[in-house]
Design a protein around this motif. Structure first.
Motif, mmCIF file in Angstrom:
data_model
loop_
_atom_site.group_PDB
_atom_site.id
_atom_site.type_symbol
_atom_site.label_atom_id
_atom_site.label_comp_id
_atom_site.label_asym_id
_atom_site.label_seq_id
_atom_site.Cartn_x
_atom_site.Cartn_y
_atom_site.Cartn_z
ATOM 1 N N SER B 100 40.387 49.253 -26.165
ATOM 2 C CA SER B 100 40.575 50.340 -24.681
ATOM 3 C C SER B 100 40.672 51.516 -24.975
ATOM 4 O O SER B 100 40.287 52.551 -24.109
ATOM 5 C CB SER B 100 42.130 49.853 -24.326
ATOM 6 O OG SER B 100 42.497 48.419 -24.051
ATOM 7 N N LEU B 101 40.544 51.981 -26.335
ATOM 8 C CA LEU B 101 40.383 53.449 -26.577
ATOM 9 C C LEU B 101 38.855 53.942 -26.521
ATOM 10 O O LEU B 101 38.595 54.927 -26.597
ATOM 11 C CB LEU B 101 41.072 53.664 -27.894
ATOM 12 C CG LEU B 101 42.388 53.681 -28.128
ATOM 13 C CD1 LEU B 101 43.076 53.590 -29.492
ATOM 14 C CD2 LEU B 101 43.209 54.744 -27.171
ATOM 15 N N VAL B 102 38.087 52.875 -26.345
ATOM 16 C CA VAL B 102 36.704 53.219 -26.608
ATOM 17 C C VAL B 102 36.441 54.323 -25.423
ATOM 18 O O VAL B 102 35.552 55.296 -25.534
ATOM 19 C CB VAL B 102 35.862 52.046 -26.344
ATOM 20 C CG1 VAL B 102 34.145 52.393 -26.255
ATOM 21 C CG2 VAL B 102 36.004 51.200 -27.551
ATOM 22 N N ALA B 103 36.748 53.860 -24.098
ATOM 23 C CA ALA B 103 36.519 54.880 -23.052
ATOM 24 C C ALA B 103 37.031 56.039 -23.337
ATOM 25 O O ALA B 103 36.329 57.260 -22.813
ATOM 26 C CB ALA B 103 37.396 54.326 -21.719
ATOM 27 N N LEU B 104 38.218 56.115 -23.851
ATOM 28 C CA LEU B 104 38.765 57.667 -24.257
ATOM 29 C C LEU B 104 37.865 58.364 -25.279
ATOM 30 O O LEU B 104 37.547 59.514 -25.157
ATOM 31 C CB LEU B 104 40.005 57.346 -25.005
ATOM 32 C CG LEU B 104 40.854 58.492 -24.486
ATOM 33 C CD1 LEU B 104 41.113 58.512 -22.801
ATOM 34 C CD2 LEU B 104 42.476 58.214 -24.870
ATOM 35 N N THR B 105 37.299 57.831 -26.401
ATOM 36 C CA THR B 105 36.070 58.302 -27.203
ATOM 37 C C THR B 105 35.087 58.745 -26.462
ATOM 38 O O THR B 105 34.540 59.877 -26.816
ATOM 39 C CB THR B 105 35.749 57.048 -28.225
ATOM 40 O OG1 THR B 105 36.919 56.428 -28.727
ATOM 41 C CG2 THR B 105 34.883 57.570 -29.313
ATOM 42 N N ASP B 106 34.401 57.701 -25.493
ATOM 43 C CA ASP B 106 33.328 58.437 -24.965
ATOM 44 C C ASP B 106 33.749 59.673 -24.106
ATOM 45 O O ASP B 106 32.765 60.630 -24.193
ATOM 46 C CB ASP B 106 32.834 57.278 -23.890
ATOM 47 C CG ASP B 106 32.496 56.121 -24.422
ATOM 48 O OD1 ASP B 106 32.216 56.024 -25.760
ATOM 49 O OD2 ASP B 106 32.391 54.843 -23.863
ATOM 50 N N TRP B 107 34.709 59.540 -23.372
ATOM 51 C CA TRP B 107 35.172 60.780 -22.814
ATOM 52 C C TRP B 107 35.285 62.182 -23.632
ATOM 53 O O TRP B 107 34.606 63.315 -23.277
ATOM 54 C CB TRP B 107 36.691 60.671 -22.011
ATOM 55 C CG TRP B 107 37.020 61.731 -21.410
ATOM 56 C CD1 TRP B 107 36.720 62.152 -19.826
ATOM 57 C CD2 TRP B 107 37.830 62.811 -21.727
ATOM 58 N NE1 TRP B 107 37.459 63.313 -19.647
ATOM 59 C CE2 TRP B 107 37.767 63.849 -20.861
ATOM 60 C CE3 TRP B 107 38.322 63.410 -22.960
ATOM 61 C CZ2 TRP B 107 38.644 65.296 -20.851
ATOM 62 C CZ3 TRP B 107 39.049 64.533 -23.062
ATOM 63 C CH2 TRP B 107 39.100 65.352 -21.976
ATOM 64 N N ALA B 108 35.870 62.076 -24.845
ATOM 65 C CA ALA B 108 35.820 62.951 -25.904
ATOM 66 C C ALA B 108 34.554 63.595 -26.278
ATOM 67 O O ALA B 108 34.109 64.669 -26.241
ATOM 68 C CB ALA B 108 36.805 62.496 -27.037
ATOM 69 N N GLU B 109 33.740 62.659 -26.449
ATOM 70 C CA GLU B 109 32.274 63.097 -26.796
ATOM 71 C C GLU B 109 31.428 63.940 -25.793
ATOM 72 O O GLU B 109 30.931 64.815 -25.928
ATOM 73 C CB GLU B 109 31.606 61.582 -27.282
ATOM 74 C CG GLU B 109 31.918 61.434 -28.777
ATOM 75 C CD GLU B 109 31.397 59.946 -29.152
ATOM 76 O OE1 GLU B 109 30.682 59.437 -28.345
ATOM 77 O OE2 GLU B 109 31.485 59.657 -30.463
ATOM 78 N N ARG B 110 31.537 63.282 -24.569
ATOM 79 C CA ARG B 110 31.008 63.975 -23.294
ATOM 80 C C ARG B 110 31.351 65.271 -23.137
ATOM 81 O O ARG B 110 30.588 66.010 -22.822
ATOM 82 C CB ARG B 110 31.067 62.849 -22.329
ATOM 83 C CG ARG B 110 30.308 61.643 -22.248
ATOM 84 C CD ARG B 110 30.142 61.254 -20.620
ATOM 85 N NE ARG B 110 31.493 61.259 -19.902
ATOM 86 C CZ ARG B 110 32.046 60.296 -20.010
ATOM 87 N NH1 ARG B 110 31.736 58.952 -20.666
ATOM 88 N NH2 ARG B 110 33.272 60.077 -19.191
ATOM 89 N N HIS B 111 32.686 65.462 -23.192
ATOM 90 C CA HIS B 111 33.305 66.956 -23.006
ATOM 91 C C HIS B 111 33.504 67.855 -23.862
ATOM 92 O O HIS B 111 34.166 68.794 -23.622
ATOM 93 C CB HIS B 111 34.496 66.705 -21.964
ATOM 94 C CG HIS B 111 33.928 65.639 -20.794
ATOM 95 N ND1 HIS B 111 33.290 66.245 -19.634
ATOM 96 C CD2 HIS B 111 34.359 64.508 -20.292
ATOM 97 C CE1 HIS B 111 33.093 65.488 -18.791
ATOM 98 N NE2 HIS B 111 33.697 64.101 -19.100
ATOM 99 N N ARG B 112 33.070 67.437 -25.107
ATOM 100 C CA ARG B 112 33.607 68.074 -26.302
ATOM 101 C C ARG B 112 33.014 69.492 -26.054
ATOM 102 O O ARG B 112 34.066 70.415 -26.301
ATOM 103 C CB ARG B 112 32.752 67.409 -27.608
ATOM 104 C CG ARG B 112 33.417 68.212 -28.765
ATOM 105 C CD ARG B 112 32.840 67.452 -30.057
ATOM 106 N NE ARG B 112 33.372 66.068 -30.211
ATOM 107 C CZ ARG B 112 32.777 65.095 -31.070
ATOM 108 N NH1 ARG B 112 31.663 65.310 -31.458
ATOM 109 N NH2 ARG B 112 33.661 63.919 -31.293
ATOM 110 N N GLY B 113 31.876 69.744 -25.572
ATOM 111 C CA GLY B 113 31.126 71.015 -25.544
ATOM 112 C C GLY B 113 31.964 71.881 -24.567
ATOM 113 O O GLY B 113 32.544 73.012 -24.712
#
Lengths: 129, 129
Positions: B100-113
DNA sequence: CCGGATCCTAAGGGATACTG
DNA sequence: CAGTATCCCTTAGGATCCGG
């Protein structure tokens, strides 16, 4: 304090864990989620938030708002009127974040019972010390 | 302290927020995720965790392990040998949580910048005080 | 090897009073 | 209305040492 890209130089699956924490750190406070939810449906004023987010203190509301704004999750618009009027709005990035949390919500609801049972069992087991 | 079902008697969208916090509370600590990730791929011993989860102290490793075990996220198996051997394994419930945390990981990577830019902009803006 | 016990610091957060 | 400023308490977490 913790910058965003401290996930390098680990080299393992722990880098994954670090990325997760990257997201959690921005939402991990006691009040962040409540504020984001309230601000997700359109502009909200300071006092509205104070009422909707039950139990929050003035101080923590201000602090959490500032942090969310700094991370680009909330937009703050000040209307130069008397009395002052300030509106907070969730940014698209914040809305995406909230949707990513749905999976987590589902998980919590599915296992709510199992968790409290596990806790009860553990506490029973470790009662005599 | 915070029980599982304190999400009642709110009545608004804030109940949603409360459910999210239910999940975050079990994973919100500084080390929980790192430990779960390490234990996800099979049984792990105490000392292995101490090495893999970089920076963790002996004390926090023990404490976090106990909490995760109590919540039913980790299974602890003791082999009565000399010297002692203890293995920790992530339960199915924990594996589901991790996914379930994968979605969160994706979000973090997408918006890191975007996030670090937002921070930089905010800090620039509010530099003169 | 796997912890528990103790001590200490720092960060989070509540209560309240004041202000442009 | 929308905050600041202060004070204080509680918790998370680090360091270290001891024990089965």
């Amino acid at each position: 304090m913790s910058q965003g890209n401290s996930c390098v130089s680990i080299g393992r699956a722990q880098a994954r864990a670090c990325t997760v924490r990257e997201a959690l750190d921005r939402v991990g406070g006691k009040w962040s989620i409540g504020i984001l939810v309230a601000a997700a449906k359109g502009p909200v004023r300071f006092t509205e938030l104070e009422r909707q987010v039950e139990g929050i203190s003035r101080r923590m509301l201000t602090l959490t708002l500032r942090n969310l704004e700094r991370d680009g999750l909330l937009h703050r618009r000040v209307h130069p009127t008397v009395p002052p009027k300030v509106e907070y709005t969730a940014t698209p990035m914040a809305l995406e974040l909230y949707e990513s949390l749905v999976a987590l919500t589902d998980w919590a609801e599915r296992h709510r019972g199992a968790i409290s049972e596990a806790r009860a069992a553990y506490d029973r087991e470790h009662a005599g010390q």
